[in-house]
Design a protein around this motif. Sequence first.
Motif, PDB file in Angstrom:
ATOM      1  N   THR A  58      86.073  57.540  63.525  1.00 25.02           N
ATOM      2  CA  THR A  58      87.524  57.437  63.408  1.00 25.02           C
ATOM      3  C   THR A  58      87.948  57.757  61.976  1.00 25.02           C
ATOM      4  OG1 THR A  58      89.456  56.089  63.996  1.00 25.02           O
ATOM      5  CG2 THR A  58      87.652  54.970  62.859  1.00 25.02           C
ATOM      6  N   ASP A  59      89.240  57.659  61.706  1.00 28.39           N
ATOM      7  CA  ASP A  59      89.742  57.920  60.357  1.00 28.39           C
ATOM      8  C   ASP A  59      90.991  57.081  60.129  1.00 28.39           C
ATOM      9  OD1 ASP A  59      92.012  59.360  61.519  1.00 28.39           O
ATOM     10  OD2 ASP A  59      90.644  61.045  61.791  1.00 28.39           O
ATOM     11  N   VAL A  71      97.338  53.517  65.737  1.00 23.47           N
ATOM     12  CA  VAL A  71      97.109  52.388  66.641  1.00 23.47           C
ATOM     13  C   VAL A  71      97.851  51.148  66.144  1.00 23.47           C
ATOM     14  CG1 VAL A  71      95.347  50.869  67.645  1.00 23.47           C
ATOM     15  CG2 VAL A  71      94.882  53.319  67.395  1.00 23.47           C
ATOM     16  N   VAL A  72      97.764  50.882  64.855  1.00 20.67           N
ATOM     17  CA  VAL A  72      98.454  49.717  64.294  1.00 20.67           C
ATOM     18  C   VAL A  72      99.969  49.856  64.449  1.00 20.67           C
ATOM     19  CG1 VAL A  72      98.935  48.450  62.164  1.00 20.67           C
ATOM     20  CG2 VAL A  72      96.600  49.174  62.685  1.00 20.67           C
ATOM     21  N   LYS A  94      88.167  58.714  69.753  1.00 22.30           N
ATOM     22  CA  LYS A  94      87.453  58.582  68.483  1.00 22.30           C
ATOM     23  C   LYS A  94      87.894  57.285  67.825  1.00 22.30           C
ATOM     24  CE  LYS A  94      86.599  63.484  67.664  1.00 22.30           C
ATOM     25  NZ  LYS A  94      86.748  64.628  66.728  1.00 22.30           N
ATOM     26  N   ARG A  95      87.218  56.212  68.196  1.00 19.56           N
ATOM     27  CA  ARG A  95      87.694  54.882  67.833  1.00 19.56           C
ATOM     28  C   ARG A  95      86.713  54.077  67.002  1.00 19.56           C
ATOM     29  NH1 ARG A  95      88.200  52.393  73.791  1.00 19.56           N
ATOM     30  NH2 ARG A  95      89.489  54.281  73.914  1.00 19.56           N
ATOM     31  N   LEU A 112      83.509  47.681  72.558  1.00 17.40           N
ATOM     32  CA  LEU A 112      84.048  48.742  73.401  1.00 17.40           C
ATOM     33  C   LEU A 112      85.298  49.409  72.850  1.00 17.40           C
ATOM     34  CD1 LEU A 112      83.910  50.246  76.170  1.00 17.40           C
ATOM     35  CD2 LEU A 112      85.379  48.429  77.065  1.00 17.40           C
ATOM     36  N   THR A 113      86.212  48.642  72.287  1.00 18.04           N
ATOM     37  CA  THR A 113      87.542  49.165  71.992  1.00 18.04           C
ATOM     38  C   THR A 113      87.712  49.683  70.577  1.00 18.04           C
ATOM     39  OG1 THR A 113      88.198  46.861  71.637  1.00 18.04           O
ATOM     40  CG2 THR A 113      88.737  47.836  73.761  1.00 18.04           C
ATOM     41  N   GLY A 114      86.730  49.461  69.709  1.00 16.94           N
ATOM     42  CA  GLY A 114      86.816  49.959  68.351  1.00 16.94           C
ATOM     43  C   GLY A 114      87.616  49.052  67.433  1.00 16.94           C
ATOM     44  N   PRO A 115      87.492  49.240  66.108  1.00 12.73           N
ATOM     45  CA  PRO A 115      88.089  48.291  65.163  1.00 12.73           C
ATOM     46  C   PRO A 115      89.610  48.256  65.173  1.00 12.73           C
ATOM     47  CG  PRO A 115      87.151  50.186  64.012  1.00 12.73           C
ATOM     48  CD  PRO A 115      86.682  50.270  65.435  1.00 12.73           C
ATOM     49  N   ALA A 116      90.266  49.407  65.329  1.00 14.08           N
ATOM     50  CA  ALA A 116      91.736  49.409  65.243  1.00 14.08           C
ATOM     51  C   ALA A 116      92.347  48.645  66.407  1.00 14.08           C
ATOM     52  CB  ALA A 116      92.257  50.848  65.212  1.00 14.08           C
ATOM     53  N   TYR A 117      91.952  48.968  67.625  1.00 13.32           N
ATOM     54  CA  TYR A 117      92.510  48.310  68.808  1.00 13.32           C
ATOM     55  C   TYR A 117      92.174  46.817  68.785  1.00 13.32           C
ATOM     56  CZ  TYR A 117      93.743  47.693  73.756  1.00 13.32           C
ATOM     57  OH  TYR A 117      94.315  47.287  74.933  1.00 13.32           O
TER      58      TYR A 117
END
Length: 258
Positions: free
Chosen positions: A107-108, A115-116, A101-102, A156-161
């Motif tokens: 996500t949340d 992740v950070v 869930k990225r 593909l990897t989402g905002p956090a990653y």
Amino acid sequence: MSSSLEGQLAWVTGGGSGIGLAGAIELARAGCRVVISGRDPAKLEAALDRARQGGVANDAISAMPLDVADKASVQRVAKDIQAAHGPVGILVNSAGINFPKRYWGDTDGETFDKVVAVNLSGATYCTLAVLHGMRALGRGTVINVASFVGWYLSHLTGPAYTATKAGMMALSHSFNIEEGVHGLRATALCPGEVATPILQSRPVPPSADDMARMLQEEDLGRTIRFVAELPPHVCINELVISPVFNRLYLGGKEFARR
């Protein structure tokens, strides 16, 4: 022929599998004394077995469990490593996580923070923990395993990653700006898709056929060794490496936006 790394001490986080373990094995083969860290002690023991089955001597590699997101634990483990082996000359920040869930819509904040904490804060904590030892040595190499998606933005990897990997690139450059005068250097290693266990955390894991065309763990292990073995006056600020069949350019079913 002896390696320029003979006798140096390397600390590899995320060393229980994937890129971290592959880098640890290659650094040990080059003559380093290597300490691998990760959160799961059983996984670290399995990693040591794999390294020794690959020809790494028992006394060339050891493990110290660590959650890099815990800054107090990072300081404790770094002190234990120095007490046992001396100052770290090579740091490989390879610990990294992501979640299915990225994406912005599902996500949340709690997931983002996790992740950070591992990908970016963990790399910072470990670098700070070895910095003064490297300065005392008058040399030091930090290899930050960032990502192709920190260099070439992808859905593909989402905002956090994506943000943490771009942040690791910024960490590397700021390190070189400040620490080059002390003989220290950092490389932001930016691999495209690599066939490692983290891919199973994707919303749609890649197929076996797709993984066979990706970069392999051993490719990144050799790349880490290459960076570390460069003469001490040489700094590769960024190294972008990808499979020839680069799905981050070409796309695929799991790249489709919902």
